[in-house]
Design an enzyme around this catalytic site. Structure first.
Site, PDB file in Angstrom:
ATOM      1  N   ASP A 126      10.327 -60.786   4.380  1.00 28.89           N
ATOM      2  CA  ASP A 126      11.252 -60.764   5.467  1.00 28.89           C
ATOM      3  C   ASP A 126      10.517 -60.644   6.768  1.00 28.89           C
ATOM      4  O   ASP A 126      11.176 -59.664   7.391  1.00 28.89           O
ATOM      5  CB  ASP A 126      12.446 -60.648   5.193  1.00 28.89           C
ATOM      6  CG  ASP A 126      13.221 -60.782   3.672  1.00 28.89           C
ATOM      7  OD1 ASP A 126      13.093 -61.927   3.551  1.00 28.89           O
ATOM      8  OD2 ASP A 126      13.644 -60.057   3.218  1.00 28.89           O
ATOM      9  N   GLU A 186      19.937 -73.102   4.263  1.00 23.20           N
ATOM     10  CA  GLU A 186      20.063 -72.101   3.221  1.00 23.20           C
ATOM     11  C   GLU A 186      20.486 -70.455   3.719  1.00 23.20           C
ATOM     12  O   GLU A 186      21.505 -69.944   3.392  1.00 23.20           O
ATOM     13  CB  GLU A 186      18.982 -71.690   2.270  1.00 23.20           C
ATOM     14  CG  GLU A 186      19.269 -71.017   1.037  1.00 23.20           C
ATOM     15  CD  GLU A 186      20.138 -71.797   0.077  1.00 23.20           C
ATOM     16  OE1 GLU A 186      20.914 -70.919  -0.605  1.00 23.20           O
ATOM     17  OE2 GLU A 186      20.061 -72.991   0.022  1.00 23.20           O
ATOM     18  N   GLU A 237      -7.564 -45.285  12.747  1.00 15.67           N
ATOM     19  CA  GLU A 237      -6.520 -44.833  11.740  1.00 15.67           C
ATOM     20  C   GLU A 237      -7.065 -45.320  10.471  1.00 15.67           C
ATOM     21  O   GLU A 237      -7.299 -46.670  10.505  1.00 15.67           O
ATOM     22  CB  GLU A 237      -5.049 -44.958  11.923  1.00 15.67           C
ATOM     23  CG  GLU A 237      -4.580 -44.330  13.101  1.00 15.67           C
ATOM     24  CD  GLU A 237      -4.680 -42.804  12.910  1.00 15.67           C
ATOM     25  OE1 GLU A 237      -4.430 -42.253  12.041  1.00 15.67           O
ATOM     26  OE2 GLU A 237      -5.046 -42.192  14.067  1.00 15.67           O
ATOM     27  N   GLU A 279      -5.440 -46.155   7.833  1.00 14.96           N
ATOM     28  CA  GLU A 279      -4.213 -47.254   7.691  1.00 14.96           C
ATOM     29  C   GLU A 279      -4.297 -48.479   8.442  1.00 14.96           C
ATOM     30  O   GLU A 279      -3.632 -49.219   8.471  1.00 14.96           O
ATOM     31  CB  GLU A 279      -3.077 -46.759   7.609  1.00 14.96           C
ATOM     32  CG  GLU A 279      -2.541 -45.923   9.016  1.00 14.96           C
ATOM     33  CD  GLU A 279      -2.812 -44.707   9.222  1.00 14.96           C
ATOM     34  OE1 GLU A 279      -2.215 -43.959  10.264  1.00 14.96           O
ATOM     35  OE2 GLU A 279      -3.765 -43.920   8.769  1.00 14.96           O
ATOM     36  N   GLU A 296     -30.748 -46.838   0.169  1.00 12.38           N
ATOM     37  CA  GLU A 296     -29.826 -47.316  -0.773  1.00 12.38           C
ATOM     38  C   GLU A 296     -30.192 -48.660  -1.369  1.00 12.38           C
ATOM     39  O   GLU A 296     -29.716 -49.233  -2.485  1.00 12.38           O
ATOM     40  CB  GLU A 296     -28.247 -47.457  -0.453  1.00 12.38           C
ATOM     41  CG  GLU A 296     -27.935 -46.136  -0.142  1.00 12.38           C
ATOM     42  CD  GLU A 296     -27.480 -45.320  -1.325  1.00 12.38           C
ATOM     43  OE1 GLU A 296     -28.221 -44.082  -1.185  1.00 12.38           O
ATOM     44  OE2 GLU A 296     -27.410 -45.614  -2.537  1.00 12.38           O
TER      45      GLU A 296
END
Length: 601
Positions: free
Chosen positions: A39, A213, A332, A334, A466
């Site tokens: 939503d 709806e 951040e 997140e 690496e």
């Protein structure tokens, strides 16, 4: 990913990789991968898009929803998780069903209208909460429902003349004129006539003759009012009607998004941002997803010349990124374009952090602008176990490794410390992957990260070692990729069988060198046996004359740990440069020599 998603991955993910997991390198839809969201209600404010969503609980077999979530983005690709600033507990009079809401900005405040179940009546009601920030926290300003007629899905339009309207409804469609305080209204709720001319024709259901709806999203564009809604369950598609005024009369215009996406419901939100138009919706695309475990996604679109909507289909790619992300300011953890395996949680330092990280999990950050390069990476981390490693990769979770930060235990999941590691080869604009590695169980939490720009472009290829011996040769003896010992990451270079002190790992830098420029060197060394004195050297050949520049002071290399060689030197020559080689040598002796994390810039 939350535990239910992780379990789903472990049990069936390997069986259906192409169906369940679109390749993260090319996928940015759904927007959120750490939980199920539904939503969408987008809001543009101060140059950012704030996305308000519901939250489907893991494993739901009904619309089990207890809180709401907020995300934001300035580039439509990387989304910052702001957590949950509002839940059922915000409304003391509600006891269930934290369903589809909408946020409006007015009077310097943010008003979040949501449907919840009124514990006193057992019916659905519309409440309103207010905050001074788009990310909350939100508080119930009325202590009771704003409207209560057992219908859902509120949406607010503030018209050009300042009049605000609240729309809502399933199975009917209502509106009421809000007062300027946004928490009261004038007159009584008015039912909008659901005619087939206004909202299309449904067949086979005499009780609901139109396609309407639920989930109205009403907005105004170029003097025309649009009502975008979920049509004809089940499964729903997205359709729309238009009108000359905020209250109608409405004329049905057709389908926007066909039935698709693995969820039997859909819910739209539309905004204009930074010169583009965006269509938000939800589907069941995440592992374990479906009608009760949904995920919010977004597409960029262009209105037709006559103002009508084009057909919009769901994609895994999502919209193109606007601009780039700056890695040289604090970001951040997140803030994510795609997450695999992890979750987010409130941080003890404020905001959110990424947690529940296990071996092989990763974060994708899209369009990171490294420019001429980065010299180091700093991360704010915590670990109640023995920690792990953060691998910095470009292009994919298995792409080029440009740095590795080792994280030790900090004594707690919220006992934060900062770690820094060198970076080599991160240039241009690339997708950055933070890949986590370590033992079993949870490894670490990550709160934020930041790169430090290099003083110039990196001249060495594969400075992290690496990628094996790529870019490197030996000026004597045998060069090999060592996996038994490394400063960071999983590999270093070993030069064994050295026949002379000057034999060592070597890389040609002729094409990159600039006459008269100062260069900074950093390289970590370790002896295979003995305690030789090591140094980094640059050999230059110009006009047939070879000279040697000592790049770092000599330091003793031991067998039980790593020694950093570092220094800054101005490099110059006369005539035409024909060869320049960077290498590491010892002052005496032929002991085997390891090197790792080399930088020359």
């Amino acid at each position: 990913m939350r535990l239910a998603l992780r379990t789903f991955l472990l049990t069936v993910g390997l069986l259906l990789p192409n169906v369940l997991f679109p390749p993260a390198a090319g996928a940015d839809n759904p927007i959120v991968q750490t939980i199920y969201t539904a939503d969408p209600a987008p809001l543009v404010h101060n140059g950012r898009v704030y996305l308000y969503t519901g939250h489907d609980e893991d494993g739901s077999t009904y619309f089990t929803m207890r809180d709401w979530r907020v995300y934001s983005s300035s580039d439509m690709a990387n989304w910052t998780d702001h957590g949950s600033p509002m839940s059922l507990a915000t409304f003391a009079w509600a006891d269930a069903n934290a369903w589809a809401g909408h946020v409006a900005h007015r009077n310097g405040r943010f008003y979040w209208y949501v449907p919840v179940r009124d514990r006193a009546t057992g019916s659905m009601a519309i409440g309103v909460a207010v905050a001074d920030s788009p990310t909350g926290p939100f508080r119930d300003v009325l202590g009771r429902p704003l409207v209560n007629n057992n219908e859902i899905d509120p949406n607010v339009l503030i018209d050009d003349n300042g009049q605000a309207y609240l729309y809502w409804g399933n199975p009917r469609l209502w509106y009421v004129r809000l007062n300027t305080d946004m928490i009261s209204y004038s007159g009584s709720p008015t039912q909008i006539p659901l005619t087939t001319a206004g909202f299309g024709t449904r067949t086979g259901n005499a009780a609901r003759p139109t396609l309407y709806e639920e989930g109205p999203w009403v907005f105004k564009r170029n003097g025309l009012y649009y009502n975008v809604f979920a049509a004809e369950c089940c499964s729903e598609f997205i359709a729309y009607s238009t009108a000359p005024s905020a209250t109608g009369p409405w004329t049905y215009r057709g389908t926007i998004m066909p039935r698709q996406g693995g969820s039997f419901t859909n819910h739209a939100g539309i905004i204009d941002f930074n010169g583009g138009s965006y269509f938000f919706y939800h589907n069941g695309a995440l592992p374990g997803g479906g009608g009760y475990t949904r995920s919010v996604a977004v597409e960029k679109f262009t209105y037709n010349a006559d103002g009508t909507f084009p057909t919009i289909n769901m994609t895994t790619a999502g919209p193109p990124q606007i601009g780039t992300l700056n890695p040289f300011v604090r970001q951040e953890a997140e803030t994510i374009a795609w997450a695999s395996g992890v979750e987010t949680e409130p941080s003890g330092e404020g905001g959110m952090n990424v947690g529940f990280i296990e071996n092989g999990d990763h974060l994708k950050v899209k369009g990171v602008a490294f420019g001429d390069g980065a010299s180091s990476f700093t991360a704010r981390v915590a670990s109640a176990t023995s920690g792990g490693r953060i691998e910095l990769r470009l292009g994919s979770a298995t792409g080029t490794l440009v740095g590795t930060c080792t994280v030790a235990g900090t004594g707690g999941w919220q006992n934060w410390t900062s770690v820094t590691c060198p970076v080599s080869g991160a240039t241009g604009t690339r997708d950055l992957y933070l890949r986590f590695a370590g033992g079993s169980g949870y490894l670490l939490n990550l709160n934020w990260w930041q790169f430090t720009p290099g003083s110039g472009s990196e001249l060495l290829a594969n400075g992290t070692m690496e990628n094996g011996t790529t870019g490197w040769t030996a000026s004597g003896g045998t060069l090999s990729s060592a996996t038994d010992v490394a400063h960071t990451g999983s590999r270093s270079l070993l030069n064994s069988g050295r026949a002379a002190a000057w034999n060592g790992p070597h890389q040609n830098v002729t094409a990159q060198l600039t006459n008269g420029k100062s260069y900074t060197t950093s390289v970590w060394v370790r002896s295979q046996s003995g305690t030789p004195s090591a140094k980094a050297t640059l050999t230059i050949t110009a006009n047939g004359t070879t000279s040697y520049h000592q790049l770092t002071p000599a330091r003793t290399a031991g067998t039980n740990g790593w020694t950093q060689l570092t220094g800054t030197t101005t490099v110059s020559w006369t005539g035409t440069l024909t060869n320049a080689s960077f290498y590491v040598e010892t002052a005496a002796g032929t002991d085997g020599l390891y090197i790792d994390d080399a930088s020359f810039r």
